[in-house]
Design a protein around this motif. Sequence first.
Motif, short mmCIF file in Angstrom:
data_model
loop_
_atom_site.label_atom_id
_atom_site.label_comp_id
_atom_site.label_asym_id
_atom_site.label_seq_id
_atom_site.Cartn_x
_atom_site.Cartn_y
_atom_site.Cartn_z
N GLY A 90 13.93 -1.96 5.48
CA GLY A 90 12.72 -2.11 6.27
C GLY A 90 11.51 -1.36 5.76
N ILE A 91 11.69 -0.10 5.35
CA ILE A 91 10.53 0.70 4.93
C ILE A 91 9.90 0.15 3.65
CG2 ILE A 91 9.81 2.97 4.10
CD1 ILE A 91 11.68 4.18 6.19
N PRO A 92 10.67 -0.12 2.59
CA PRO A 92 10.03 -0.72 1.41
C PRO A 92 9.42 -2.09 1.70
CG PRO A 92 12.13 0.25 0.82
CD PRO A 92 12.07 0.25 2.32
N SER A 93 10.03 -2.83 2.63
CA SER A 93 9.47 -4.13 2.98
C SER A 93 8.09 -3.98 3.59
CB SER A 93 10.41 -4.86 3.96
OG SER A 93 9.83 -6.08 4.39
N PHE A 94 7.95 -3.01 4.51
CA PHE A 94 6.64 -2.81 5.14
C PHE A 94 5.66 -2.13 4.19
CE2 PHE A 94 3.78 0.09 7.42
CZ PHE A 94 3.01 -0.84 8.10
N ALA A 95 6.10 -1.00 3.60
CA ALA A 95 5.20 -0.21 2.77
C ALA A 95 4.88 -0.89 1.44
CB ALA A 95 5.81 1.17 2.49
N GLY A 96 5.77 -1.79 1.01
CA GLY A 96 5.53 -2.49 -0.25
C GLY A 96 5.08 -3.91 -0.04
N ALA A 97 6.00 -4.75 0.44
CA ALA A 97 5.71 -6.19 0.54
C ALA A 97 4.52 -6.48 1.45
CB ALA A 97 6.96 -6.93 1.02
N LYS A 98 4.52 -5.94 2.67
CA LYS A 98 3.44 -6.24 3.61
C LYS A 98 2.13 -5.64 3.17
CE LYS A 98 5.95 -8.69 6.33
NZ LYS A 98 5.76 -10.15 6.36
N ALA A 99 2.15 -4.36 2.77
CA ALA A 99 0.91 -3.70 2.39
C ALA A 99 0.29 -4.36 1.16
CB ALA A 99 1.17 -2.22 2.12
N LEU A 100 1.11 -4.68 0.16
CA LEU A 100 0.58 -5.34 -1.03
C LEU A 100 0.09 -6.74 -0.74
CD1 LEU A 100 3.20 -4.12 -3.63
CD2 LEU A 100 0.73 -3.78 -3.83
N SER A 101 0.80 -7.46 0.11
CA SER A 101 0.39 -8.82 0.44
C SER A 101 -0.95 -8.83 1.16
CB SER A 101 1.47 -9.49 1.30
OG SER A 101 2.68 -9.63 0.58
N HIS A 102 -1.18 -7.82 2.02
CA HIS A 102 -2.44 -7.76 2.76
C HIS A 102 -3.58 -7.17 1.94
CE1 HIS A 102 -1.20 -9.16 6.68
NE2 HIS A 102 -0.16 -8.35 6.69
#
Length: 388
Positions: A90-102
Amino acid sequence: MLLDLDDARRDFRDYVRGWVDKNFPPERALELEKQEYQYPFELWDAMADAGFHAMGIDEAYGGQGGDAVDTAVLARELARSLGGLSWVWGIPSFAGAKALSHGGTEEQKKELLPALAAGRIRFSIAVTEPGGGTDLLGAMRTRATKVPGGWKVSGQKMWSTGAKQATYLLLLARSGDPEGPGKRPPTTLLLVPTDSPGIEMRYIPKMGMRAMGSCEVFLDDVFVSDSQLLGVENQGFKVLVASLNNERVMSGALALGMLDGILEESVEYASTRTAFGKVIGGHQIIQHYIADTALAQKQCELLTFDAAWREASGANCHKEANIVKVVTSELAVASADRGIQVLGGMGISSETHAQRFWRDLRQFRIAPISNEMARNNLAETFGLPRSY
């Protein structure tokens, strides 16, 4: 509206549930959880092989695609057995995938998203500070000072989970002074390589999520290059806010998954443990405990997937995300406490799971935003004045 999954999502749910049951059933999760500060690399690698780190990342960047509903399905099924260990995903998904996508540039996405999808890099969040807590921006002391080619960052962060094993910190720092009394300082969001000179980390002892070590992070004139800026200079919090609704919905899905696990353990124990000449599930009070947990489960399910559907459709789900965060955390914590009560003395044994779920869930009432602050935000959506 009938909130139900289509055939493809049912198949995905069944795949994840089968994967968890085969590879990381509750007994194995319990053993991993006991290994305090020993990051479960075997879990990270197995998730990479299963393609879970690629969920929510666009196929153009090596991901598997998927929206908020898909990630909610994944989060729920992981947490049903893994509990707080689900944050490995969950943390890499939010801090990585979501943050980079936005907020990421095309160059950042091409470089980092495929590596995250394949499980080659990890991210941790470095936002909270020792003197701040909920007063995130007003109390922020970590400062990013512009220098040729980048920034120099100095300060201290708290509760950066998985930071020692991360490749990058998603770090928010003040990059200027407030324009006037009562004004928030400008902030900048940076991707800080964890091997940068000037970074020191220390584990924080805690009662839950034990194998997912949380750290204090000390930064002493850490140089961060211009290429690591995420979004726009002096507008870091705006970039971060774009992902916050998703974080609250995913927290709800994780709480829901743990509630599933609590209910399963309670029913199994109540069906086999005997007292006063019959299984304890035949006693009315135990039946009421289990019924109350089932009622909580359905409420959390409806609220979580309603908010996930809204987010996936592009609708404004800020109100719903706050509702999900508050309701699921409070109902799941109460259900874990009931689960301990159903198990009686075994409920406080480290060999059973209700106590593990309770310890992992209790922080959900505090983070990623305290329930008190979420209630403040919710009240403001009805036109009431800001109370803080």
